[in-house]
Structure formats: structure tokens, C-alpha cells
Write an enzyme that holds these catalytic residues in place. Structure first.
Site, PDB file in Angstrom:
ATOM      1  N   GLY A  31     -20.887 -29.674  -2.245  1.00  0.00           N
ATOM      2  CA  GLY A  31     -21.104 -30.832  -2.136  1.00  0.00           C
ATOM      3  C   GLY A  31     -21.059 -31.022  -4.076  1.00  0.00           C
ATOM      4  CG  LEU A  33     -17.752 -33.266  -3.023  1.00  0.00           C
ATOM      5  CD1 LEU A  33     -17.231 -34.050  -1.529  1.00  0.00           C
ATOM      6  CD2 LEU A  33     -17.927 -31.967  -2.754  1.00  0.00           C
ATOM      7  CG  HIS A  37     -15.367 -30.351  -4.941  1.00  0.00           C
ATOM      8  ND1 HIS A  37     -16.287 -30.542  -6.198  1.00  0.00           N
ATOM      9  CD2 HIS A  37     -15.719 -29.043  -4.301  1.00  0.00           C
ATOM     10  CE1 HIS A  37     -16.887 -29.298  -6.493  1.00  0.00           C
ATOM     11  NE2 HIS A  37     -16.537 -28.897  -5.358  1.00  0.00           N
ATOM     12  CD  GLN A  61     -22.159 -19.939  -2.442  1.00  0.00           C
ATOM     13  OE1 GLN A  61     -21.572 -20.126  -1.263  1.00  0.00           O
ATOM     14  NE2 GLN A  61     -21.441 -20.156  -3.372  1.00  0.00           N
ATOM     15  CE  LYS A 149     -15.753 -23.902 -12.167  1.00  0.00           C
ATOM     16  NZ  LYS A 149     -17.308 -24.130 -12.610  1.00  0.00           N
TER      17      LYS A 149
HETATM   18  P1  AMP Z   1     -18.011 -25.352  -5.323  1.00  0.00           P
HETATM   19  O1  AMP Z   1     -18.340 -26.478  -4.381  1.00  0.00           O
HETATM   20  O2  AMP Z   1     -18.642 -25.352  -6.432  1.00  0.00           O
HETATM   21  O3  AMP Z   1     -18.551 -23.853  -4.121  1.00  0.00           O
HETATM   22  O4  AMP Z   1     -16.385 -25.424  -5.112  1.00  0.00           O
HETATM   23  C1  AMP Z   1     -15.457 -25.604  -3.833  1.00  0.00           C
HETATM   24  C2  AMP Z   1     -14.236 -24.967  -4.303  1.00  0.00           C
HETATM   25  O5  AMP Z   1     -13.820 -26.163  -4.968  1.00  0.00           O
HETATM   26  C3  AMP Z   1     -13.823 -23.593  -4.694  1.00  0.00           C
HETATM   27  O6  AMP Z   1     -12.930 -23.811  -4.076  1.00  0.00           O
HETATM   28  C4  AMP Z   1     -13.826 -24.581  -6.190  1.00  0.00           C
HETATM   29  O7  AMP Z   1     -12.816 -22.674  -6.095  1.00  0.00           O
HETATM   30  C5  AMP Z   1     -13.460 -25.420  -6.382  1.00  0.00           C
HETATM   31  N1  AMP Z   1     -13.205 -25.641  -7.815  1.00  0.00           N
HETATM   32  C6  AMP Z   1     -14.620 -26.050  -8.203  1.00  0.00           C
HETATM   33  N2  AMP Z   1     -14.362 -26.502  -9.491  1.00  0.00           N
HETATM   34  C7  AMP Z   1     -12.795 -26.333  -9.025  1.00  0.00           C
HETATM   35  C8  AMP Z   1     -12.257 -27.461 -10.588  1.00  0.00           C
HETATM   36  N3  AMP Z   1     -13.122 -27.507 -11.838  1.00  0.00           N
HETATM   37  N4  AMP Z   1     -10.973 -26.910 -10.756  1.00  0.00           N
HETATM   38  C9  AMP Z   1     -10.378 -26.584  -8.781  1.00  0.00           C
HETATM   39  N5  AMP Z   1     -10.989 -26.288  -7.961  1.00  0.00           N
HETATM   40  C10 AMP Z   1     -12.551 -26.123  -8.103  1.00  0.00           C
END
Ligand code: AMP
Length: 281
Positions: A31, A33, A37, A61, A149
Site C-alpha cells: 500500500g 501506492l 507501484h 517482514q 528497486k
Molecule cells: P512495497 O509496497 O514497498 O512492498 O513494494 C511493492 C512492490 O513495488 C515491490 O515489488 C517493490 O520492488 C516495488 N517498488 C517499490 N518502489 C519502486 C520503485 N521506485 N520503482 C519500481 N518498483 C518499485
């Protein structure tokens, strides 16, 4: 767009979509987002028939003393972003739905998790693998999208999928950045205006490293020293957690850069722990 909070509910919907002959895609998120995302959701929308976006701030985690409680939660904005992206359903379970009893089973990938973030956040990648494995078992996606990332996470998830024969294709999308180069992250919200002004220097240091490698392939230790010097000089409040030059597949430290490498770093800046990486060659 539908929203489901229960495992039974999401399974029913996905079962119907599958019986109608469609492929199922999953974008797992915590989330809050943002543009990163949105890129995953756009790729997901184009890459399957029935797109599931999961939103779950996964407690397992986060380590003790980490930001589980403070992690930004923006449910209304998130649903609007999913709707905009054309998701078919959002799966947003509560903690009690995902962990109704104390979990005694953990999915743990060895070796690949003993370096980079895995070494500094014990149990973090076990928590990620376990929740991703649960989501794969609940959603049974044909494809799932992750971001570069979190480079180590993408390598570890790929390996889990291979080792445990999950019938899912993992797709990794490039890191989305702010116009000044800072990798977009939910945790950027923790930065003060002055920290936010300095934060793009992390990517500037990685870009400089990339140029050094492209031009003259110096030893890895020279790269690490250059990145460290750049960050120490320009991100005055930053505390460097690690700067490493690693093999893109094994994640082992390399000594030479006349081969494909990933330069990865983690820096604490005020309340935020920022990570970033570049892949070269
Ligand atoms: P999170 O909500 O932070 O757990 O991220 C969910 C997904 O979004 C994961 O696969 C992250 O690697 C991806 N993600 C987070 N930040 C970025 C970004 N700046 N560029 C591309 N993917 C991202």
C-alpha cells in the site's frame, strides 16, 4: 473493481476468472501506492486478463524496532490508484486473515539472503518470502510483477519460485524515480525537506559509479570508495549501512567490474532507510 478482504472471497473471484479462461496476474504491495507501484500495475494490466493487486502491510517482514506501526497507510487513495490502473480486484486482508494463528512455518532462502539488506535486517527476507508464498498459494497467479528497486528481493523471490516449483512467471520492472533521480519509495515521506534535498545524491553517486565502470572497469573497492566519498560529502546526515558491488545473480561481492555487476546501497537518513541500486553491463 472489486475489493476482497478474505481469502475465501478472493479465491471465489479468481476461480471464476480462471474458469472463464483468463490468465491471472498479481502485483503484491504494502500500500501507500506511488508511481513505482503504478508502473507495476500498468505492466500487470497489459500482461494478464485478470489483475489482482494485493495490499497488505506484512508484520512478519518488519524487525523489532522497525517502522511497522509508522508505515504509511493510505487505504482510500490506494483503492483509487488501483481503480485508475484498471485492476480487476484488490485483495486487502487484515493481519488476522493472513495470520489467524501464530505461524510456525517460514519460507527461507539461504545464501542469497546473507548479504546486502538480508544481512542488516535479519528475518526480513524470510518474512517477504513467506508472505509472497502465501499470496502465490492464495491467488495462484500465472505472472507476478516486482520492482528492481528492491533488487535482492527480486532475486530471492525468483529463486524461491524456482526451488519450490511455483507455477508463476516473475517479471521485474525498472526502478521508477523522481525527476531529480531519487528512487520513489513510501518511506521518502519520512524525510525532512533538507534530507529530501540531499537524498538524490544517492542515485547521483550510483550514476557516477556506473560511469566509472563503463569507462574503465576499476576494481570494485575503488567503486565502493568513490560512492562512499560522494555520499559522505553530500548527504551530511546520512549513515551508510552498506555499499556493495555484487554479482547480479549470486549477489556475492565481486572484486572486478569487467563483467555485469549490481552496485547497491542502503543509507539511513533521519527516520528513513533508503535503498537503491544500479545494474551495469
Ligand atoms: P512495497 O509496497 O514497498 O512492498 O513494494 C511493492 C512492490 O513495488 C515491490 O515489488 C517493490 O520492488 C516495488 N517498488 C517499490 N518502489 C519502486 C520503485 N521506485 N520503482 C519500481 N518498483 C518499485
Amino acid at each position: 473493481m472489486d475489493v476482497e478482504n478474505t481469502i475465501e472471497g478472493i479465491r471465489n473471484r479468481i476461480g471464476k476468472a480462471r474458469r472463464a479462461g483468463g490468465t491471472i496476474g498479481l502485483v503484491p504491495t504494502m500500500g501507500a501506492l506511488h508511481a513505482g507501484h503504478r508502473t507495476l500495475m500498468a505492466a500487470g494490466r497489459a500482461g494478464c486478463d485478470y489483475l489482482v493487486v494485493s495490499i497488505f502491510v506484512n508484520p512478519t517482514q518488519f524487525g523489532p524496532g522497525e517502522d511497522y506501526q509508522a508505515y504509511p497507510r493510505t487505504p482510500a487513495e490506494d483503492l483509487a490508484a488501483c481503480e485508475d490502473a484498471g485492476a480487476d480486484v484488490v485483495f486487502a486482508p487484515g493481519v488476522g486473515q493472513m495470520y489467524p494463528t501464530e505461524p510456525l512455518t517460514t519460507v527461507s532462502v539461504s545464501k542469497l539472503t546473507e548479504t546486502l539488506c538480508g544481512r542488516r535486517r535479519p528475518g526480513h527476507l524470510d518474512g517477504v518470502c513467506t508472505v509472497v508464498a502465501k499470496l502465490f498459494n492464495i491467488v495462484e497467479p500465472d505472472r507476478a510483477w516486482f520492482g528492481a528497486k528492491d533488487y535482492q528481493q527480486s532475486v530471492v523471490v525468483r529463486r524461491m519460485v524456482r526451488d519450490l516449483n511455483f507455477p508463476v512467471e516473475i517479471v521485474v520492472e525498472p526502478t521508477v524515480r523522481e525527476p531529480d533521480g531519487l528512487a520513489v519509495s513510501s518511506r521518502n515521506a519520512y524525510l525532512t525537506p533538507e534530507q529530501r534535498r540531499q537524498a538524490p545524491e544517492l542515485y547521483a553517486a550510483l550514476r557516477a559509479a556506473e560511469n566509472m565502470i563503463t569507462e574503465r572497469q576499476p576494481p570494485a573497492e575503488e567503486i565502493v570508495a568513490a560512492v562512499r566519498g560522494h555520499i559522505s560529502g553530500k548527504v551530511v546526515e546520512g549513515e551508510i549501512e552498506y555499499i556493495q558491488v555484487v554479482d547480479p545473480e549470486t549477489l556475492e561481492d565481486v572484486e572486478t567490474t569487467d563483467r555485469p555487476v549490481v552496485v547497491a546501497l542502503a543509507v539511513r537518513l533521519g527516520k528513513a532507510r533508503l535503498i537503491d541500486n544500479v545494474r551495469v553491463g
